[in-house]
Design a protein around this motif. Structure first.
Motif, PDB file in Angstrom:
ATOM      1  N   LEU A  75     -38.426 -89.366  -5.202  1.00  8.40           N
ATOM      2  CA  LEU A  75     -38.680 -90.905  -5.763  1.00  8.40           C
ATOM      3  C   LEU A  75     -39.116 -90.925  -7.366  1.00  8.40           C
ATOM      4  CD1 LEU A  75     -41.874 -91.340  -5.826  1.00  8.40           C
ATOM      5  CD2 LEU A  75     -41.648 -91.609  -3.516  1.00  8.40           C
ATOM      6  N   ALA A 125     -37.083 -90.058   0.511  1.00 13.38           N
ATOM      7  CA  ALA A 125     -38.094 -91.115   0.482  1.00 13.38           C
ATOM      8  C   ALA A 125     -37.495 -92.307   1.267  1.00 13.38           C
ATOM      9  CB  ALA A 125     -38.407 -91.875  -0.997  1.00 13.38           C
ATOM     10  N   VAL A 126     -38.157 -93.320   1.842  1.00 13.89           N
ATOM     11  CA  VAL A 126     -37.506 -94.215   2.474  1.00 13.89           C
ATOM     12  C   VAL A 126     -37.131 -95.392   1.292  1.00 13.89           C
ATOM     13  CG1 VAL A 126     -39.995 -95.323   2.983  1.00 13.89           C
ATOM     14  CG2 VAL A 126     -37.626 -96.157   4.272  1.00 13.89           C
ATOM     15  N   GLY A 127     -38.193 -95.511   0.487  1.00 16.13           N
ATOM     16  CA  GLY A 127     -37.990 -96.468  -0.886  1.00 16.13           C
ATOM     17  C   GLY A 127     -36.986 -95.750  -1.576  1.00 16.13           C
ATOM     18  N   LEU A 162     -41.787 -91.641   8.476  1.00 11.53           N
ATOM     19  CA  LEU A 162     -43.154 -91.703   7.778  1.00 11.53           C
ATOM     20  C   LEU A 162     -43.893 -93.104   8.089  1.00 11.53           C
ATOM     21  CD1 LEU A 162     -42.104 -93.975   5.609  1.00 11.53           C
ATOM     22  CD2 LEU A 162     -41.578 -91.860   4.368  1.00 11.53           C
ATOM     23  N   ARG A 186     -45.041-100.359  -3.146  1.00 17.25           N
ATOM     24  CA  ARG A 186     -44.914 -99.747  -4.642  1.00 17.25           C
ATOM     25  C   ARG A 186     -45.590-100.436  -5.653  1.00 17.25           C
ATOM     26  NH1 ARG A 186     -42.738 -95.915  -2.385  1.00 17.25           N
ATOM     27  NH2 ARG A 186     -40.425 -95.385  -2.629  1.00 17.25           N
ATOM     28  N   HIS A 237     -50.518 -91.746  -4.316  1.00 16.92           N
ATOM     29  CA  HIS A 237     -49.274 -92.152  -3.647  1.00 16.92           C
ATOM     30  C   HIS A 237     -49.085 -91.066  -2.687  1.00 16.92           C
ATOM     31  CE1 HIS A 237     -44.583 -93.759  -4.162  1.00 16.92           C
ATOM     32  NE2 HIS A 237     -45.439 -93.600  -2.675  1.00 16.92           N
ATOM     33  N   SER A 295     -47.539 -91.121   2.878  1.00 19.94           N
ATOM     34  CA  SER A 295     -46.753 -90.240   3.750  1.00 19.94           C
ATOM     35  C   SER A 295     -47.126 -88.745   3.672  1.00 19.94           C
ATOM     36  CB  SER A 295     -45.304 -90.296   3.369  1.00 19.94           C
ATOM     37  OG  SER A 295     -45.014 -89.693   2.240  1.00 19.94           O
ATOM     38  N   ARG A 352     -43.699 -85.128   6.002  1.00 24.86           N
ATOM     39  CA  ARG A 352     -42.861 -84.593   4.834  1.00 24.86           C
ATOM     40  C   ARG A 352     -42.066 -83.419   5.203  1.00 24.86           C
ATOM     41  NH1 ARG A 352     -46.008 -85.724   0.136  1.00 24.86           N
ATOM     42  NH2 ARG A 352     -46.190 -88.013   0.420  1.00 24.86           N
ATOM     43  N   MET A 401     -39.111 -85.817   6.498  1.00 24.92           N
ATOM     44  CA  MET A 401     -38.635 -86.253   5.427  1.00 24.92           C
ATOM     45  C   MET A 401     -37.528 -85.346   4.863  1.00 24.92           C
ATOM     46  SD  MET A 401     -41.641 -88.346   3.590  1.00 24.92           S
ATOM     47  CE  MET A 401     -41.011 -88.902   2.007  1.00 24.92           C
TER      48      MET A 401
HETATM   49  C1  DGY Z   1     -41.599 -93.576   0.394  1.00 24.50           C
HETATM   50  O1  DGY Z   1     -40.753 -92.712   1.123  1.00 24.50           O
HETATM   51  O2  DGY Z   1     -40.708 -94.296  -0.108  1.00 24.50           O
HETATM   52  C2  DGY Z   1     -42.763 -93.290   0.390  1.00 24.50           C
HETATM   53  O3  DGY Z   1     -43.401 -94.129  -0.879  1.00 24.50           O
HETATM   54  C3  DGY Z   1     -43.242 -91.748  -0.131  1.00 24.50           C
HETATM   55  O4  DGY Z   1     -44.398 -91.619   0.289  1.00 24.50           O
END
Ligand code: DGY
Length: 327
Positions: free
Chosen positions: A54, A77-79, A102, A238, A286, A289, A295, A298
């Motif tokens: 990210l 990342a998910v975002g 996460l 965010r 931050h 997660s 992690r 991910m």
């Molecule tokens: C995400 O995966 O988007 C998280 O912000 C990472 O911590």
């Protein structure tokens, strides 16, 4: 058969990195800090795949530098607001992300922040370390009670729902605002049609919305002015969702009780940010997660997305599935 070439923009957990190395000829950025934009553009040239974090901005310039052979961008990342997805889509490149695994770690941390702000945990520790603890005092560092209070969730996707579950253990009333999410009677959470109404009723407001053009600075002076003066704001989504100057003004004037943030804009937060001068603001770097399981998973999901894309298969988690329609 030569292995596909990929650039991995940081050392990720072995669970994913081992898989990438097994399947690909991987160039891995070994720095503790992300590659600079110049280096990213140089390293991505001629790659078949890109596994990014990210902290990497992936836009037209990066995709053009990669060239026509780039088959997949996999975000760890998910975002995915660090990626201009429309640019990838225009080039027919699938973009992967890492949802689901996460959720619990992030919800745990959102709740930890909520409780820390309510009970002034970080402030109390600073008080002790500063030698201010002279005796037990009936009114020392009084915080906010949680039982029976109302938690307002802005965004009711996976993480918002997981936070709702945790709140039910504290006998809190949960309400949410998310026009795209159905009611969730099993979670005892009530949908609110209006954000203003939710802000008026909430003792805690927790943000669980992605950063988009619509949500940027959604939390501004107007939003904050609608919260109760006793309310606490939590942000694990965010940093850009929040106008930090407006938050500073609201906290300084005690227009709300406190705030707890895991995300800021920019990241890292400069040490001269005025929010850092306030006792009623908690800021973490931050890490919502940052649990071992989360992690590891991910890294694994990011590797699986990458490899699926390299094989020409559908990504297990693709944020722009429309690329497949065009094929
Ligand atoms: C995400 O995966 O988007 C998280 O912000 C990472 O911590």
């Amino acid at each position: 058969m030569p292995k596909p070439k990929v650039f991995v923009t940081r050392i990720i957990r072995d669970k994913g990195l081992d898989l990438v190395k097994e399947f690909c000829e991987a160039e891995i950025w070994l720095g503790d800090l992300p590659p600079s934009r110049e280096i990213l553009i140089e390293k991505v040239r001629g790659m078949d795949g890109l596994l990014c974090l990210l902290t990497d901005r992936i836009d037209a310039a990066v995709l053009d530098a990669a060239g026509l052979g780039l088959k997949v961008v996999s975000n760890h990342a998910v975002g995915f607001d660090n990626i201009i997805v429309a640019e990838a889509t225009a080039r027919g490149i699938p973009v992967g992300n890492t949802p689901g695994i996460l959720t619990d770690a992030t919800a745990d941390f959102a709740f930890a922040l909520l409780m820390a702000a309510a009970r002034r945990v970080t402030e109390a520790e600073r008080y002790l370390r500063a030698g201010k603890w002279q005796t037990w005092g009936p009114s020392t560092l009084l915080g906010v009670d949680m039982v029976g209070k109302t938690l307002g969730l802005v965004g009711f996707g996976r993480i918002g729902r997981a936070v709702a579950k945790r709140a039910s253990g504290f006998d809190m009333r949960v309400i949410f605002f998310d026009p795209s999410s159905p009611a969730a009677p099993e979670l005892n959470a009530s949908p609110f049609a209006s954000l203003d109404e939710l802000l008026r009723e909430s003792d805690f407001v927790s943000l669980h919305t992605p950063l988009t053009a619509e949500t940027r600075h959604m939390v501004n002076a107007d939003f904050l002015s609608k919260m109760k003066p006793t309310a606490i704001l939590v942000n694990t989504s965010r940093g850009g969702v929040l106008d930090q100057d407006a938050l500073y003004e609201a906290l300084k004037a005690n227009r709300i009780f406190g705030a707890a943030l895991d995300v800021t804009d920019p990241e890292p937060l400069p040490l001269d940010c005025p929010l850092l001068t306030l006792e009623n603001c908690i800021i973490a770097p931050h890490i919502a997660s940052a649990s071992t399981y989360s992690r590891d998973m991910m890294a694994l999901l990011a590797a699986q997305n990458l490899i699926a894309g390299l094989k020409g298969e559908r990504l297990p988690h693709c944020v722009n599935p429309e690329v497949y329609k065009a094929r």
